[in-house]
Design an enzyme around this catalytic site. Structure first.
Site, PDB file in Angstrom:
ATOM      1  N   ASP B  32      -6.070  -1.827  -6.000  1.00 34.70           N
ATOM      2  CA  ASP B  32      -6.388  -3.182  -6.403  1.00 34.70           C
ATOM      3  C   ASP B  32      -6.817  -3.111  -7.872  1.00 34.70           C
ATOM      4  O   ASP B  32      -7.172  -2.028  -8.367  1.00 34.70           O
ATOM      5  CB  ASP B  32      -7.523  -3.736  -5.524  1.00 34.70           C
ATOM      6  CG  ASP B  32      -7.966  -5.116  -5.973  1.00 34.70           C
ATOM      7  OD1 ASP B  32      -7.095  -5.950  -6.292  1.00 34.70           O
ATOM      8  OD2 ASP B  32      -9.195  -5.357  -5.997  1.00 34.70           O
ATOM      9  N   ASP B  34      -8.851  -5.985 -10.171  1.00 35.92           N
ATOM     10  CA  ASP B  34     -10.183  -6.522 -10.491  1.00 35.92           C
ATOM     11  C   ASP B  34     -11.241  -5.864  -9.614  1.00 35.92           C
ATOM     12  O   ASP B  34     -11.136  -5.869  -8.387  1.00 35.92           O
ATOM     13  CB  ASP B  34     -10.228  -8.044 -10.264  1.00 35.92           C
ATOM     14  CG  ASP B  34      -9.362  -8.806 -11.254  1.00 35.92           C
ATOM     15  OD1 ASP B  34      -9.674  -8.789 -12.450  1.00 35.92           O
ATOM     16  OD2 ASP B  34      -8.356  -9.409 -10.821  1.00 35.92           O
ATOM     17  N   ASN B  66      -4.219  -9.590  -5.802  1.00 34.36           N
ATOM     18  CA  ASN B  66      -4.141 -10.982  -5.355  1.00 34.36           C
ATOM     19  C   ASN B  66      -4.210 -11.955  -6.523  1.00 34.36           C
ATOM     20  O   ASN B  66      -3.971 -13.145  -6.343  1.00 34.36           O
ATOM     21  CB  ASN B  66      -5.274 -11.295  -4.368  1.00 34.36           C
ATOM     22  CG  ASN B  66      -4.909 -10.899  -2.944  1.00 34.36           C
ATOM     23  OD1 ASN B  66      -3.794 -10.448  -2.677  1.00 34.36           O
ATOM     24  ND2 ASN B  66      -5.858 -11.065  -2.031  1.00 34.36           N
ATOM     25  N   ASN B  67      -4.567 -11.460  -7.688  1.00 35.82           N
ATOM     26  CA  ASN B  67      -4.651 -12.314  -8.868  1.00 35.82           C
ATOM     27  C   ASN B  67      -3.256 -12.852  -9.202  1.00 35.82           C
ATOM     28  O   ASN B  67      -2.312 -12.085  -9.356  1.00 35.82           O
ATOM     29  CB  ASN B  67      -5.215 -11.510 -10.041  1.00 35.82           C
ATOM     30  CG  ASN B  67      -5.546 -12.389 -11.226  1.00 35.82           C
ATOM     31  OD1 ASN B  67      -4.774 -13.266 -11.595  1.00 35.82           O
ATOM     32  ND2 ASN B  67      -6.704 -12.156 -11.812  1.00 35.82           N
ATOM     33  N   HIS B 192     -14.195 -15.925  -7.057  1.00 36.51           N
ATOM     34  CA  HIS B 192     -14.186 -14.738  -7.916  1.00 36.51           C
ATOM     35  C   HIS B 192     -15.460 -14.718  -8.739  1.00 36.51           C
ATOM     36  O   HIS B 192     -15.918 -15.766  -9.203  1.00 36.51           O
ATOM     37  CB  HIS B 192     -12.973 -14.752  -8.844  1.00 36.51           C
ATOM     38  CG  HIS B 192     -11.687 -14.822  -8.116  1.00 36.51           C
ATOM     39  ND1 HIS B 192     -11.097 -13.729  -7.533  1.00 36.51           N
ATOM     40  CD2 HIS B 192     -10.884 -15.873  -7.828  1.00 36.51           C
ATOM     41  CE1 HIS B 192      -9.979 -14.090  -6.935  1.00 36.51           C
ATOM     42  NE2 HIS B 192      -9.818 -15.394  -7.090  1.00 36.51           N
ATOM     43  N   LYS B 223      -2.892  -9.973  -0.063  1.00 36.32           N
ATOM     44  CA  LYS B 223      -3.728  -9.207   0.851  1.00 36.32           C
ATOM     45  C   LYS B 223      -4.708 -10.142   1.566  1.00 36.32           C
ATOM     46  O   LYS B 223      -5.228 -11.043   0.918  1.00 36.32           O
ATOM     47  CB  LYS B 223      -4.526  -8.153   0.060  1.00 36.32           C
ATOM     48  CG  LYS B 223      -3.677  -7.137  -0.653  1.00 36.32           C
ATOM     49  CD  LYS B 223      -4.513  -6.266  -1.580  1.00 36.32           C
ATOM     50  CE  LYS B 223      -4.854  -7.012  -2.869  1.00 36.32           C
ATOM     51  NZ  LYS B 223      -5.609  -6.198  -3.846  1.00 36.32           N
ATOM     52  N   ASP B 248     -11.907  -3.000  -3.670  1.00 37.44           N
ATOM     53  CA  ASP B 248     -13.339  -3.312  -3.735  1.00 37.44           C
ATOM     54  C   ASP B 248     -13.750  -4.420  -2.788  1.00 37.44           C
ATOM     55  O   ASP B 248     -14.936  -4.737  -2.707  1.00 37.44           O
ATOM     56  CB  ASP B 248     -13.723  -3.726  -5.160  1.00 37.44           C
ATOM     57  CG  ASP B 248     -13.213  -5.121  -5.498  1.00 37.44           C
ATOM     58  OD1 ASP B 248     -12.023  -5.397  -5.242  1.00 37.44           O
ATOM     59  OD2 ASP B 248     -14.012  -5.941  -5.983  1.00 37.44           O
TER      60      ASP B 248
END
Lengths: 309, 309
Positions: B32, B34, B66-67, B192, B223, B248
């Site tokens: 991942d 971020d 996922n961003n 976020h 995800k 994370d």
């Protein structure tokens, strides 16, 4: 007849004498508005006469609406415009009015409210003396990263808002990071029908966005929550056993009646259908059963004949 | 050591030799972004070196985010800017890219997409040749009652959108009245973190609003859905048993790894904490168990020593 009048949540379709018996047994009649006594700017045929005749027969009449877009004084104008000539402001309980009453009388808010909502909500809050955050015009360059947050905000209230934006959502989200900040919603309505087959997102839709973003659940003021009935009862000393709730939406109006111990009538001039009501009646889930109306009529106009005799 | 390498979801904190053994057993490493290799515009210390060394050791490295705000080409620039010197566009799988791939290759969409989202989503859709509704500037007087709707829309896609408005929500809602119109969301992220303790609503928040208003559930591409792994596997022939997912966020990254049969590592430089991971491990709910990581490290920098030896 006893079955029709006293029976439990049977979805009984009411006719002539049954309606008369039901009205004889009740002293207070609570109406939902949209889909029950009017649709948009058109009164349901016969509805103004039903309201007048109920009052002439000595009944107390109340209007209980999850619609939060108008202050009560505008409702009085709408009633008058659509031919309801004898409705007073005190008889109208909107989710905007009740939200303001909740913040003032129940929460006894010491601080400001950040409002996602339209003029009706703002007006009722101001009339109740509840301080609101006055939204400044968007400053050039202001963003979710640097926009000012008011440290006096102690509650967030979400209602129907055609000017809803990402910035409002983000600000509300930041206020709710403080666990002592109250989180209220005027009503849970997920959507509303418009003309031409369109729909518009309701307060419940905007509330869902904020609930997800804040990982919190809102306290909902409007139907089916009991609070609106408590609000009326605190002013008019209502006996639930002698009160009747008439609505068009099973998951709000009828469940509200069930939650408050009122007899319930579904009218088929709005959102819910008889098939949906029968599906709730035949469900095995207790929570679904509570959405079953005691009685069903095609329209509130079905009350006319019983009242005119 | 066998326990650390092959054991099931034990939240095992990894040290030195255990990390080496784990890496020996895996050929593919999915990161991942971020909270794992960077936070905003700051690389996690040591992360660029870890990526370079993994590649030098013959591992295949992928970035699964996922961003949805950036197209892949912008990600390449960001990697380079933050000191990751050897990351190629083909190794980057964002929810925006995968949403476009889904519409083109899985749904084989015949029609246009109405997008709630930002430039990253629009660019990936255009690059994939998927037609999108070009949003006209708001016309004076246009409202939810009369705004034009495009009859060719056959899908609604919701992602992170700082320009989200009530009008966009209402339009999407109208498109979804057609049950043949697909309903996709780039990712389920509810919010976020921003700097200074602020948070910003995520795609999952906007999707919740539309799900409530439309009474439908979105198909989520990002995800923890399996689709992003299938998207990578369709291009690179991955063996799940030889793949490692490092993330994370327990409810997205780790659950994604579990859903796809990958070994999982939680890194503590982002959203989720060790306490939350242990709570999932000790839960009796099978679905909660799936959010438990196999392994935990303080940071991806913990891999450095094992790779440098």
């Amino acid at each position: 007849m006893a079955g029709a009048v006293g029976g439990g949540r049977g979805c009984v379709t009411l006719h002539g004498a049954q309606i008369r018996d039901l009205l004889d047994a009740k002293h207070n009649v609570l109406f939902d508005c949209d889909g029950v006594i009017w649709n948009g700017e058109t009164a349901v045929s016969g509805a103004p006469e039903v309201v007048t005749l109920l009052k002439q027969r000595g009944k107390r009449v109340f209007f209980v609406t999850n619609n939060c877009t108008r202050p009560r004084e505008n409702y009085v104008q709408k009633f008058s415009r659509l031919g309801f000539t004898d409705v007073a402001e005190e008889e109208i309980f909107s989710s905007a009015y009740c939200s303001a009453a909740y913040l003032r009388d129940v929460a006894r808010l010491q601080g400001k409210v950040y409002v996602i909502g339209c003029g009706g909500v703002m007006k009722e809050l101001r009339d109740a003396g509840v301080p609101v955050v006055e939204e400044e015009d968007a400053e050039p360059g202001a963003s979710i990263y640097n926009c000012p947050l008011d440290p006096d905000v102690k509650a967030v209230l979400v209602g129907y808002d055609e000017n809803f934006t990402f910035m409002k959502l983000a600000k509300a989200c930041c206020y709710l990071r403080n666990s002592e900040c109250l989180f209220l919603a005027t009503d849970p309505d997920p959507w509303h029908p418009l003309r031409g087959g369109r729909i518009t997102p309701g307060s419940g839709s905007l509330t869902a966005a904020l609930e997800t973003a804040s990982s919190r659940k809102a306290t909902v003021i409007g139907k089916p929550s009991r609070f609106m009935f408590e609000c009326i009862a605190s002013q008019f000393d209502l006996d639930p056993a002698r009160s009747l709730m008439i609505g068009d939406r099973l998951e709000t109006d009828i469940l509200f009646g069930s939650n408050c111990g009122l007899a319930t009538v579904l009218t088929l001039t709005g959102v819910s259908t008889l098939e949906e009501a029968l599906a709730y009646r035949d469900s095995q889930e207790p929570q679904q059963k509570d959405c079953t109306p005691d009685y069903v009529v095609d329209s509130v106009a079905d009350f006319l004949q019983a009242l005119e005799e």
